[in-house]
Design a protein around this motif. Structure first.
Motif, PDB file in Angstrom:
ATOM      1  N   ILE A 114       0.834  -1.211   0.000  1.00 58.57           N
ATOM      2  CA  ILE A 114       0.000   0.000   0.000  1.00 58.57           C
ATOM      3  C   ILE A 114       0.864   1.255   0.000  1.00 58.57           C
ATOM      4  CG2 ILE A 114      -1.622   1.330   1.422  1.00 58.57           C
ATOM      5  CD1 ILE A 114      -2.985  -1.400   2.009  1.00 58.57           C
ATOM      6  N   GLU A 115       1.936   1.262   0.784  1.00 56.35           N
ATOM      7  CA  GLU A 115       2.837   2.418   0.778  1.00 56.35           C
ATOM      8  C   GLU A 115       3.429   2.637  -0.616  1.00 56.35           C
ATOM      9  OE1 GLU A 115       4.431   2.560   5.402  1.00 56.35           O
ATOM     10  OE2 GLU A 115       5.679   1.613   3.888  1.00 56.35           O
ATOM     11  N   GLY A 116       3.808   1.554  -1.274  1.00 50.36           N
ATOM     12  CA  GLY A 116       4.363   1.673  -2.614  1.00 50.36           C
ATOM     13  C   GLY A 116       3.358   2.210  -3.616  1.00 50.36           C
ATOM     14  N   ARG A 117       2.091   1.848  -3.434  1.00 53.83           N
ATOM     15  CA  ARG A 117       1.049   2.277  -4.380  1.00 53.83           C
ATOM     16  C   ARG A 117       0.692   3.749  -4.192  1.00 53.83           C
ATOM     17  NH1 ARG A 117      -3.093  -0.227  -7.570  1.00 53.83           N
ATOM     18  NH2 ARG A 117      -1.713  -2.040  -7.527  1.00 53.83           N
ATOM     19  N   ILE A 118       0.688   4.227  -2.945  1.00 49.79           N
ATOM     20  CA  ILE A 118       0.202   5.588  -2.704  1.00 49.79           C
ATOM     21  C   ILE A 118       1.311   6.603  -2.400  1.00 49.79           C
ATOM     22  CG2 ILE A 118      -2.043   4.745  -1.914  1.00 49.79           C
ATOM     23  CD1 ILE A 118      -1.168   5.321   0.972  1.00 49.79           C
ATOM     24  N   GLY A 119       2.538   6.134  -2.208  1.00 47.30           N
ATOM     25  CA  GLY A 119       3.633   7.065  -1.918  1.00 47.30           C
ATOM     26  C   GLY A 119       3.539   7.692  -0.543  1.00 47.30           C
ATOM     27  N   LYS A 120       2.859   7.027   0.382  1.00 44.49           N
ATOM     28  CA  LYS A 120       2.725   7.517   1.759  1.00 44.49           C
ATOM     29  C   LYS A 120       3.342   6.496   2.708  1.00 44.49           C
ATOM     30  CE  LYS A 120      -0.005  10.850   0.277  1.00 44.49           C
ATOM     31  NZ  LYS A 120       0.158  10.526  -1.149  1.00 44.49           N
ATOM     32  N   VAL A 121       3.937   6.979   3.792  1.00 45.40           N
ATOM     33  CA  VAL A 121       4.486   6.113   4.824  1.00 45.40           C
ATOM     34  C   VAL A 121       3.467   6.050   5.951  1.00 45.40           C
ATOM     35  CG1 VAL A 121       6.375   5.772   6.450  1.00 45.40           C
ATOM     36  CG2 VAL A 121       6.837   6.725   4.181  1.00 45.40           C
ATOM     37  N   LEU A 122       3.050   4.853   6.310  1.00 44.86           N
ATOM     38  CA  LEU A 122       1.970   4.718   7.288  1.00 44.86           C
ATOM     39  C   LEU A 122       2.448   4.945   8.712  1.00 44.86           C
ATOM     40  CD1 LEU A 122       0.026   1.690   5.751  1.00 44.86           C
ATOM     41  CD2 LEU A 122      -0.243   4.133   5.322  1.00 44.86           C
ATOM     42  N   ILE A 123       3.470   4.222   9.132  1.00 46.15           N
ATOM     43  CA  ILE A 123       3.987   4.369  10.493  1.00 46.15           C
ATOM     44  C   ILE A 123       5.366   5.009  10.411  1.00 46.15           C
ATOM     45  CG2 ILE A 123       4.726   3.137  12.565  1.00 46.15           C
ATOM     46  CD1 ILE A 123       2.490   1.173  12.107  1.00 46.15           C
ATOM     47  N   ALA A 124       5.596   6.028  11.234  1.00 47.85           N
ATOM     48  CA  ALA A 124       6.789   6.876  11.131  1.00 47.85           C
ATOM     49  C   ALA A 124       8.085   6.081  11.264  1.00 47.85           C
ATOM     50  CB  ALA A 124       6.737   7.968  12.190  1.00 47.85           C
ATOM     51  N   ARG A 125       9.006   6.407  10.369  1.00 42.13           N
ATOM     52  CA  ARG A 125      10.354   5.868  10.447  1.00 42.13           C
ATOM     53  C   ARG A 125      11.303   6.777   9.681  1.00 42.13           C
ATOM     54  NH1 ARG A 125       6.807   2.798   7.572  1.00 42.13           N
ATOM     55  NH2 ARG A 125       7.484   1.825   5.649  1.00 42.13           N
ATOM     56  N   SER A 126      12.597   6.522   9.844  1.00 44.58           N
ATOM     57  CA  SER A 126      13.622   7.381   9.264  1.00 44.58           C
ATOM     58  C   SER A 126      14.102   6.818   7.925  1.00 44.58           C
ATOM     59  CB  SER A 126      14.799   7.478  10.239  1.00 44.58           C
ATOM     60  OG  SER A 126      15.795   8.317   9.730  1.00 44.58           O
TER      61      SER A 126
END
Length: 199
Positions: free
Chosen positions: A50-62
Motif C-alpha cells: 500500500i505504501e508503494g502504491r500511494i507514496g505515503k508512509v503509514l507508520i513513522a520511520r527514518s
C-alpha cells in the motif's frame, strides 16, 4: 536516486491482534501466539504494497534519500509523504566525503502529497562536481497504528487478510490489489502533473 529505510516499524506498533480478530482466529488456547509471526509478516507485506502504491508512509520511520543533483535549484520534492522533519542534508564530494548543510539554509514545506525542501534564500547549496546529496528525514503519519488514517488502516487489514487466506494457493491467486482495497486507498494516491517535474 535511491531511498533507504533506516529504521523499521517495531513489532509493537503493528496491529497483530486486530488482524487476528479480523481473521476470526481462535483465542483462549495454549497456542494463541503461534500464528503471530505469520500474521506480522503479512501485515508488513500489506503495508509495503500500500505504501508503494500511494507514496505515503503509514507508520513513522527514518529514511535516507540519495540523489545526484537538485531537480530544481530552489526546491526539491521528497519521494514520500507525510514528512515531519528533515534531520540532515549532506553534500557529498566525488570521494564520498560529506559536508552537512546548515539547517538555516533550507526549510521543510510540509504537504500531504508532495512535501519538499525549500531554500531559505534563492537557491539550495551547490552540489560538488561528480558528487551528490543525502537527505535524511522522518516520514509517516505517526509512531503508532492509531495515527494511521482509518481508511488506510482498514485497507492494510483487508490486504493482509487476503495474503493470509491465499497463502496456500501457490501464487495462483488474482494479480494486483483487490478492488475493495484499491477503493479505500485511491484518494491517497499522489497525482503527478507535468511529468513529475517537481519530483
Amino acid at each position: 536516486m535511491y531511498l533507504i529505510e533506516q529504521t523499521t516499524v517495531p513489532t509493537a506498533a503493528l496491529p497483530v491482534q486486530a488482524l487476528k480478530n479480523h481473521l476470526r482466529l481462535g483465542t483462549g488456547f495454549a497456542d494463541d501466539g503461534l500464528q503471530d509471526g505469520l500474521v506480522e509478516s503479512y501485515l508488513r507485506a500489506a503495508m509495503a504494497a500500500i505504501e508503494g502504491r500511494i507514496g505515503k508512509v503509514l507508520i513513522a520511520r527514518s529514511f535516507t534519500w540519495s540523489l545526484d543533483d537538485w531537480r530544481r535549484g530552489g526546491e526539491q520534492a521528497l519521494p514520500v509523504a507525510p514528512v515531519s522533519v528533515v534531520s540532515q542534508i549532506a553534500l557529498l564530494d566525488r570521494a564520498g566525503v560529506a559536508e552537512v548543510v546548515p539547517a538555516s539554509a533550507y526549510r521543510l514545506v510540509q504537504d500531504m502529497h508532495r512535501p519538499r525542501v525549500q531554500a531559505a534564500g534563492f537557491m539550495l547549496p551547490q552540489v560538488p562536481m561528480d558528487g551528490g546529496i543525502e537527505i535524511t528525514f522522518v516520514a509517516g503519519f505517526g509512531p503508532a497504528w492509531g495515527d494511521v488514517p482509518a481508511d488506510l488502516a482498514q485497507a492494510v487489514l483487508m490486504l493482509a487478510a487476503e495474503y493470509y487466506e491465499g497463502r496456500h494457493d501457490g501464487g495462483q491467486g488474482a494479480g494486483g490489489l483487490p478492488l475493495a482495497v484499491v477503493t479505500l486507498i485511491e484518494r491517497w494516491r499522489t497525482v503527478r502533473v507535468l511529468g513529475g517535474a517537481g519530483a
